[in-house]
Structures are given as C-alpha cells and as structure tokens.
Design an enzyme around this catalytic site. Sequence first.
Site, PDB file in Angstrom:
ATOM      1  N   ARG A 181       0.820  -1.211   0.000  1.00 28.02           N
ATOM      2  CA  ARG A 181       0.000   0.000   0.000  1.00 28.02           C
ATOM      3  C   ARG A 181       0.856   1.264   0.000  1.00 28.02           C
ATOM      4  O   ARG A 181       0.400   2.330   0.404  1.00 28.02           O
ATOM      5  CB  ARG A 181      -0.935  -0.001   1.216  1.00 28.02           C
ATOM      6  N   GLU A 185      -1.854  -9.123  -5.064  1.00 26.19           N
ATOM      7  CA  GLU A 185      -3.175  -9.728  -5.218  1.00 26.19           C
ATOM      8  C   GLU A 185      -3.084 -11.217  -5.533  1.00 26.19           C
ATOM      9  O   GLU A 185      -3.898 -12.007  -5.061  1.00 26.19           O
ATOM     10  CB  GLU A 185      -3.973  -9.001  -6.301  1.00 26.19           C
ATOM     11  N   GLN A 225      -6.583 -16.709  -1.611  1.00 30.94           N
ATOM     12  CA  GLN A 225      -6.759 -17.815  -0.655  1.00 30.94           C
ATOM     13  C   GLN A 225      -5.663 -17.860   0.400  1.00 30.94           C
ATOM     14  O   GLN A 225      -5.341 -18.928   0.938  1.00 30.94           O
ATOM     15  CB  GLN A 225      -6.824 -19.158  -1.407  1.00 30.94           C
ATOM     16  N   THR A 226      -5.055 -16.708   0.679  1.00 25.35           N
ATOM     17  CA  THR A 226      -3.919 -16.673   1.598  1.00 25.35           C
ATOM     18  C   THR A 226      -4.014 -15.423   2.469  1.00 25.35           C
ATOM     19  O   THR A 226      -4.321 -14.348   1.964  1.00 25.35           O
ATOM     20  CB  THR A 226      -2.593 -16.661   0.813  1.00 25.35           C
ATOM     21  N   LEU A 271       4.346 -21.290   0.171  1.00 27.25           N
ATOM     22  CA  LEU A 271       3.163 -20.424   0.080  1.00 27.25           C
ATOM     23  C   LEU A 271       1.941 -21.163  -0.463  1.00 27.25           C
ATOM     24  O   LEU A 271       0.811 -20.790  -0.191  1.00 27.25           O
ATOM     25  CB  LEU A 271       3.484 -19.217  -0.809  1.00 27.25           C
ATOM     26  N   TYR A 285      -0.345 -23.348  -3.654  1.00 23.88           N
ATOM     27  CA  TYR A 285      -0.931 -23.030  -4.965  1.00 23.88           C
ATOM     28  C   TYR A 285       0.140 -22.501  -5.920  1.00 23.88           C
ATOM     29  O   TYR A 285       0.107 -21.350  -6.359  1.00 23.88           O
ATOM     30  CB  TYR A 285      -2.065 -22.020  -4.809  1.00 23.88           C
ATOM     31  N   TYR A 322     -11.832 -11.523  -9.839  1.00 21.64           N
ATOM     32  CA  TYR A 322     -11.458 -10.780  -8.640  1.00 21.64           C
ATOM     33  C   TYR A 322     -10.188  -9.955  -8.857  1.00 21.64           C
ATOM     34  O   TYR A 322     -10.157  -8.740  -8.611  1.00 21.64           O
ATOM     35  CB  TYR A 322     -11.249 -11.702  -7.427  1.00 21.64           C
ATOM     36  N   ASP A 328     -14.301 -10.997  -3.547  1.00 21.13           N
ATOM     37  CA  ASP A 328     -13.633 -12.148  -2.937  1.00 21.13           C
ATOM     38  C   ASP A 328     -14.498 -12.659  -1.785  1.00 21.13           C
ATOM     39  O   ASP A 328     -15.650 -12.252  -1.634  1.00 21.13           O
ATOM     40  CB  ASP A 328     -12.235 -11.743  -2.452  1.00 21.13           C
ATOM     41  N   CYS A 377     -19.911  -6.113  15.345  1.00 22.99           N
ATOM     42  CA  CYS A 377     -20.957  -5.194  14.879  1.00 22.99           C
ATOM     43  C   CYS A 377     -20.974  -3.881  15.663  1.00 22.99           C
ATOM     44  O   CYS A 377     -21.302  -2.830  15.103  1.00 22.99           O
ATOM     45  CB  CYS A 377     -22.324  -5.874  14.965  1.00 22.99           C
TER      46      CYS A 377
END
Length: 357
Positions: free
Chosen positions: A30, A42, A47-48, A85, A87, A125, A143, A204
């Site tokens: 960022r 990204e 999924q991580t 990591l 995948y 996504y 996502d 909430c």
Amino acid sequence: MKNLNQHKIESFKTNLVHWYEQHKRDLPWRKNQDPYQIWVSEVMLQQTRVDTVIPYYERFMRLFPEMDDLAYAEEDAILKVWEGLGYYSRVRNLQKGVREVVEHYGGQVPKSRKEMESLKGVGPYTAGAILSIAYDLPEPAVDGNVMRVLSRVFHVTDDIAKPSTRKIHEAILYEAIDKNNPSSFNQGLMELGALVCTPTSPGCLLCPVREQCEAFSLGLQEALPIKSKKKKAKTIHLDAFLLIDQDKRVYIEKRPSEGLLAGLWQLPMLPQASSDDERQESLQQAYEITEKVHKQPFHVKHVFSHIIWEIDLYIGDVSLLTVPEQWKAVSKEEIEGYAFPVSQQKVLSYCLEEGLI
DNA sequence: AACTCGGGGAC
DNA sequence: GTCCCAGAGTT
C-alpha cells in the site's frame, strides 16, 4: 436484481470509505499505486492471509522489483521464492501474465477488464482489484470477504459456495461502488471483512455500516453468509525413500510439470507397499533399485485442502547404474537451493536432525 | 457446475 | 476436528 435503497447506499459507501481511510493497515503493497506491485500482492493474497503473505511479498519484490526482472526468470527460481506459500501454479501464471504484458502491451498493465482477465492467473477478482486499486477504475472485486460483507449488509441469501453467486455480488457493487474512490471503497470492503465483519463473532458494535446492515437489524449477522459444505479430503499413503549414493549425496526428484505440487522437488516416493517384499519389488520396477531399504521411526501426516498424505520413511545406500529422469544427486548443503513443498520439508528436517544425511 | 490446486491460523 | 482465507484454471 435486488431493489436497493439509494439513500442507504449513499450512507454505506460514505461510511465505508471514511472508515477505511482512518483504519487501513500499513501494508507493504500500500506504499504506492504501481500496478505490477498491486498485481503481485493480489496473486499472493489469493486464498492466503495477509500475515502469511507479507514476508513472501517483500522477498519477491527484492528479487523481482520490476516486470522485466520476473518475465524471464528461471522456473526453479520463481518456485523457490514461492516455496511454502502453496498453490504454486499462481507464480507460474503470474510470470506468464507479466511476460504477456511486457511483450504485447509495451510493459503497461492494461486498463480494461477484458484485457486484464485475458492474462494468465488474472480472474474476475484480481482484474477488479488491480483496476480499482492501481487505476481507480470503478470495477468490482468480489472475494470471500466481500461476499460475506455484502451478504450481511444487503441480506443476500444465495449460497456463496456456488460460482454463479459471485455475479450477484458484482451486480450489487456496480450500483454501490463509490465512483469517486473505487480503490478505498473496494479495499474498505475487504478490510472490513478482515477486521470487523469476520466469519464468526463479527464486531458489529464497532462497525461503520451497522446502521445500513440488514443482517444486524434482523439479528442474522451470525447466520450469514449462506455457504454449503465441501466434501472431505481423501487419504493417500506413501513411502518416501532417502537414497544415498557412494559420495554421500541424496537423490531428489522433480515432480511432473502439471498437477499437484508441479515442478517442486521431493524425496522419491511410491504408493505405500503392504510388505517389505512388495516394496523392494516396486523399487526395482520403478527405479531398478536392488539394494535393501530400511524403515525409519518417522511418519508424517500432511493435510492439503482435498488430499491427506500419510508418509512413511525408508533409508538405503544405493549405487545406480542409470539415474532416472528428473532425479538429481545433491549434497546436504545443496538441498536448500531447491524448492520443496512443506510435506517434504518435514521429512528432510527429520533426516537432517537425525544425522541421516 | 464440479473438481483441482497448499498451507496455515482461528475456533 | 472445522472453517476459511484479497481465487483461478480445467473439464
């Protein structure tokens, strides 16, 4: 299409963006809006979790700071950076996508959804995330976090495990997205899902959009989203072999270029034999190994998403006349230069600790 | 639409 | 143990 209250949408996007600007975490991706850096982050985040990704991201960007550095790197090198990591096709596809941008888009990450989704490893996504975060384009990025938040705020009861449900959420976002600040709006949705609107015990009372949340007003925040169960993993039993040659080197094997853990390294493994004789027969059949192997007091259970590996370990001194394709003899010191999946790291750690290597 | 593809953290 | 994570590719 759900009939959305426009006043509620206005309050929702305003409250969400303001909350994000005040509460966003200081994350390494960022620091700017460079599309390549956003892209890498990204893909890693698919999924991580954020905390898992951070050290990988920083190492990756040191090694491949620009697209030209990644585009033609060796496959073994990119797998090594990704080691642990999971995948692993992500990093191969990322490289293919980056190479496509370098060669056919003049090194400029494209600014349309159609072109983005044509890149390897970039789906609905990731395309929306890059377009909104890097270019401030009003594209949805749906996502798991976003579907959870939207399911609650807008009382969406469709099963989020179904592929078709993503389109319902995208349709909501094309109406609700803040076109003055798509980046903060999309990241705000995900940040809210990660920090406040969590799967269990959502916060909430701290939520900036509680007043707009239909689930909260109905007391259904814990009941949403609706998600069907997935089936459980199947168990596979394997024998792994620590085979040592005359020079005290160990044979490792490169896995096939497609499928599970493609291209990563491991100790040679065969389906678990039901007897010593059957095991020796399999070793001869598969690798022309005639020497005896000996069982070690070690067993590892490794759980994937859809498979469970139960691995037993055998050790043996061998002198091979012909070394199988995809095998390599390596010294103890050379092992760390290769990318091993976590299941193999567990086996190798035992071998090193016990002084077997 | 269903399946494949990793690993880890929270509960 | 279960769930789920800033999902995409293949069939």
